[in-house]
Design a protein around this motif. Structure first.
Motif, PDB file in Angstrom:
ATOM      1  N   ASP A  59      10.790   1.022  -5.116  1.00 48.53           N
ATOM      2  CA  ASP A  59      11.231   1.703  -4.007  1.00 48.53           C
ATOM      3  C   ASP A  59      10.216   2.181  -2.696  1.00 48.53           C
ATOM      4  O   ASP A  59      10.426   2.536  -1.796  1.00 48.53           O
ATOM      5  CB  ASP A  59      12.137   3.123  -4.427  1.00 48.53           C
ATOM      6  N   VAL A  60       8.800   2.208  -3.369  1.00 52.30           N
ATOM      7  CA  VAL A  60       7.563   2.788  -2.306  1.00 52.30           C
ATOM      8  C   VAL A  60       6.953   1.665  -2.179  1.00 52.30           C
ATOM      9  O   VAL A  60       5.949   1.845  -1.310  1.00 52.30           O
ATOM     10  CB  VAL A  60       7.238   3.847  -3.026  1.00 52.30           C
ATOM     11  N   GLU A  61       7.084   0.122  -2.446  1.00 56.98           N
ATOM     12  CA  GLU A  61       5.917  -0.673  -2.106  1.00 56.98           C
ATOM     13  C   GLU A  61       6.610  -1.929  -1.751  1.00 56.98           C
ATOM     14  O   GLU A  61       7.736  -2.329  -2.133  1.00 56.98           O
ATOM     15  CB  GLU A  61       5.328  -1.116  -3.541  1.00 56.98           C
ATOM     16  N   ALA A  62       5.966  -2.545  -0.770  1.00 59.80           N
ATOM     17  CA  ALA A  62       6.411  -3.846  -0.138  1.00 59.80           C
ATOM     18  C   ALA A  62       5.045  -4.760  -0.045  1.00 59.80           C
ATOM     19  O   ALA A  62       3.921  -4.437  -0.116  1.00 59.80           O
ATOM     20  CB  ALA A  62       6.604  -4.221   1.302  1.00 59.80           C
ATOM     21  N   VAL A  63       5.245  -6.056  -0.939  1.00 55.77           N
ATOM     22  CA  VAL A  63       4.084  -6.803  -1.223  1.00 55.77           C
ATOM     23  C   VAL A  63       4.234  -8.309  -0.487  1.00 55.77           C
ATOM     24  O   VAL A  63       5.256  -8.756  -0.466  1.00 55.77           O
ATOM     25  CB  VAL A  63       4.005  -7.180  -2.642  1.00 55.77           C
ATOM     26  N   PHE A  64       3.130  -8.590   0.256  1.00 55.07           N
ATOM     27  CA  PHE A  64       3.113  -9.731   1.065  1.00 55.07           C
ATOM     28  C   PHE A  64       2.013 -10.624   0.378  1.00 55.07           C
ATOM     29  O   PHE A  64       0.873 -10.273   0.208  1.00 55.07           O
ATOM     30  CB  PHE A  64       2.625  -9.364   2.422  1.00 55.07           C
ATOM     31  N   GLU A  65       2.195 -11.843   0.159  1.00 53.55           N
ATOM     32  CA  GLU A  65       1.323 -12.914  -0.245  1.00 53.55           C
ATOM     33  C   GLU A  65       0.708 -13.496   0.723  1.00 53.55           C
ATOM     34  O   GLU A  65       1.073 -14.143   2.034  1.00 53.55           O
ATOM     35  CB  GLU A  65       1.753 -14.203  -1.142  1.00 53.55           C
ATOM     36  N   VAL A  66      -0.777 -13.431   1.111  1.00 54.89           N
ATOM     37  CA  VAL A  66      -1.539 -13.453   2.102  1.00 54.89           C
ATOM     38  C   VAL A  66      -2.300 -14.970   1.963  1.00 54.89           C
ATOM     39  O   VAL A  66      -2.615 -15.694   2.886  1.00 54.89           O
ATOM     40  CB  VAL A  66      -2.458 -12.641   2.818  1.00 54.89           C
ATOM     41  N   VAL A  67      -2.703 -15.255   0.886  1.00 55.57           N
ATOM     42  CA  VAL A  67      -3.329 -16.497   0.178  1.00 55.57           C
ATOM     43  C   VAL A  67      -2.518 -16.573  -1.156  1.00 55.57           C
ATOM     44  O   VAL A  67      -2.322 -15.582  -2.031  1.00 55.57           O
ATOM     45  CB  VAL A  67      -4.652 -16.511   0.111  1.00 55.57           C
ATOM     46  N   GLU A  68      -2.890 -17.915  -1.892  1.00 59.24           N
ATOM     47  CA  GLU A  68      -2.342 -18.011  -3.123  1.00 59.24           C
ATOM     48  C   GLU A  68      -3.295 -17.186  -4.017  1.00 59.24           C
ATOM     49  O   GLU A  68      -4.410 -17.267  -3.993  1.00 59.24           O
ATOM     50  CB  GLU A  68      -2.661 -19.636  -3.538  1.00 59.24           C
ATOM     51  N   HIS A  69      -2.541 -16.387  -4.670  1.00 56.94           N
ATOM     52  CA  HIS A  69      -2.979 -15.362  -5.720  1.00 56.94           C
ATOM     53  C   HIS A  69      -3.796 -14.045  -4.871  1.00 56.94           C
ATOM     54  O   HIS A  69      -4.460 -13.402  -5.626  1.00 56.94           O
ATOM     55  CB  HIS A  69      -3.882 -16.034  -6.674  1.00 56.94           C
ATOM     56  N   GLY A  70      -3.464 -13.996  -3.690  1.00 55.12           N
ATOM     57  CA  GLY A  70      -3.963 -13.028  -2.826  1.00 55.12           C
ATOM     58  C   GLY A  70      -2.711 -12.143  -2.364  1.00 55.12           C
ATOM     59  O   GLY A  70      -2.026 -12.756  -1.511  1.00 55.12           O
ATOM     60  N   TYR A  71      -2.727 -10.750  -2.552  1.00 62.82           N
ATOM     61  CA  TYR A  71      -1.482 -10.157  -1.841  1.00 62.82           C
ATOM     62  C   TYR A  71      -1.968  -8.834  -1.238  1.00 62.82           C
ATOM     63  O   TYR A  71      -3.013  -8.246  -1.391  1.00 62.82           O
ATOM     64  CB  TYR A  71      -0.772  -9.560  -3.053  1.00 62.82           C
ATOM     65  N   LEU A  72      -1.382  -8.393  -0.139  1.00 66.12           N
ATOM     66  CA  LEU A  72      -1.476  -7.368   0.560  1.00 66.12           C
ATOM     67  C   LEU A  72      -0.421  -6.338   0.327  1.00 66.12           C
ATOM     68  O   LEU A  72       0.854  -6.897   0.435  1.00 66.12           O
ATOM     69  CB  LEU A  72      -1.773  -7.543   2.089  1.00 66.12           C
ATOM     70  N   TYR A  73      -0.401  -5.097  -0.105  1.00 64.70           N
ATOM     71  CA  TYR A  73       0.743  -4.187  -0.434  1.00 64.70           C
ATOM     72  C   TYR A  73       0.683  -3.213   0.309  1.00 64.70           C
ATOM     73  O   TYR A  73      -0.517  -2.419   0.723  1.00 64.70           O
ATOM     74  CB  TYR A  73       1.004  -4.161  -1.927  1.00 64.70           C
ATOM     75  N   VAL A  74       1.831  -2.612   0.883  1.00 69.35           N
ATOM     76  CA  VAL A  74       1.672  -1.271   1.571  1.00 69.35           C
ATOM     77  C   VAL A  74       2.603  -0.441   0.581  1.00 69.35           C
ATOM     78  O   VAL A  74       3.506  -0.851  -0.029  1.00 69.35           O
ATOM     79  CB  VAL A  74       2.436  -1.295   2.689  1.00 69.35           C
ATOM     80  N   GLU A  75       2.212   0.747   0.428  1.00 69.38           N
ATOM     81  CA  GLU A  75       2.523   1.642  -0.653  1.00 69.38           C
ATOM     82  C   GLU A  75       2.803   3.163   0.423  1.00 69.38           C
ATOM     83  O   GLU A  75       1.931   3.544   0.837  1.00 69.38           O
ATOM     84  CB  GLU A  75       1.853   1.961  -1.810  1.00 69.38           C
ATOM     85  N   VAL A  76       3.973   3.637  -0.044  1.00 69.21           N
ATOM     86  CA  VAL A  76       4.437   4.984   0.531  1.00 69.21           C
ATOM     87  C   VAL A  76       3.539   5.980   0.010  1.00 69.21           C
ATOM     88  O   VAL A  76       3.651   6.406  -1.241  1.00 69.21           O
ATOM     89  CB  VAL A  76       5.826   5.484   0.414  1.00 69.21           C
ATOM     90  N   LYS A  77       2.388   6.653   0.655  1.00 69.50           N
ATOM     91  CA  LYS A  77       1.559   7.610   0.308  1.00 69.50           C
ATOM     92  C   LYS A  77       1.303   8.417   1.576  1.00 69.50           C
ATOM     93  O   LYS A  77       0.161   8.301   2.228  1.00 69.50           O
ATOM     94  CB  LYS A  77       0.128   6.888  -0.158  1.00 69.50           C
ATOM     95  N   PRO A  78       2.202   9.295   2.075  1.00 69.15           N
ATOM     96  CA  PRO A  78       2.155   9.890   3.145  1.00 69.15           C
ATOM     97  C   PRO A  78       0.670  10.610   3.472  1.00 69.15           C
ATOM     98  O   PRO A  78       0.293  10.852   4.681  1.00 69.15           O
ATOM     99  CB  PRO A  78       3.234  10.934   3.211  1.00 69.15           C
ATOM    100  N   GLY A  79       0.386  11.366   2.601  1.00 68.03           N
ATOM    101  CA  GLY A  79      -0.969  12.193   2.702  1.00 68.03           C
ATOM    102  C   GLY A  79      -2.071  11.306   2.919  1.00 68.03           C
ATOM    103  O   GLY A  79      -3.156  11.591   3.300  1.00 68.03           O
TER     104      GLY A  79
END
Length: 112
Positions: free
Chosen positions: A34-54
């Motif tokens: 519920d707190v992460e979204a993962v984007f594949e930017v290259v094969e086997h390479g991912y950028l994720y955003v995670e809810v960490k307000p601080g």
């Protein structure tokens, strides 16, 4: 085989996922929880955003792309504008975007 996951802290998952979809040109590959979204930017390479307000807005990364001009044009078509652009002495160019939290995402590439 090795997979790379690079993460950026955000305050609001829906807002961040929408912005990164516009930047990267597609929806998240998956939501592991519920707190992460993962984007594949290259094969086997991912950028994720995670809810960490601080920590939101303190991250930075740079992605090098093959055709920087084409990538920037596509991003502009999706409504995002860079904060700045620079060219280094060796001809390498870097364009800086900031997500809604202020995290710095650089896109780099060779000379035009």
């Amino acid at each position: 085989m090795t997979d790379l996951f690079a993460g950026l802290p955000v305050a609001d998952l829906a807002r961040a996922a929408s912005w990164y979809e516009a930047l990267l040109g597609g929806p998240p590959a998956f939501y592991p929880n519920d707190v992460e979204a993962v984007f594949e930017v290259v094969e086997h390479g991912y950028l994720y955003v995670e809810v960490k307000p601080g920590h939101a807005g303190r991250g930075f990364l740079t992605l090098f792309v093959e055709d920087l001009d084409a990538r920037l044009a596509a991003i502009a078509d999706r409504g995002l504008r860079p904060e700045s652009q620079e060219t280094y002495g060796n001809g390498v160019r870097k364009t800086i975007f900031r997500d809604p939290d202020g995290n710095e995402i650089g896109l780099g590439g060779g000379s035009a």
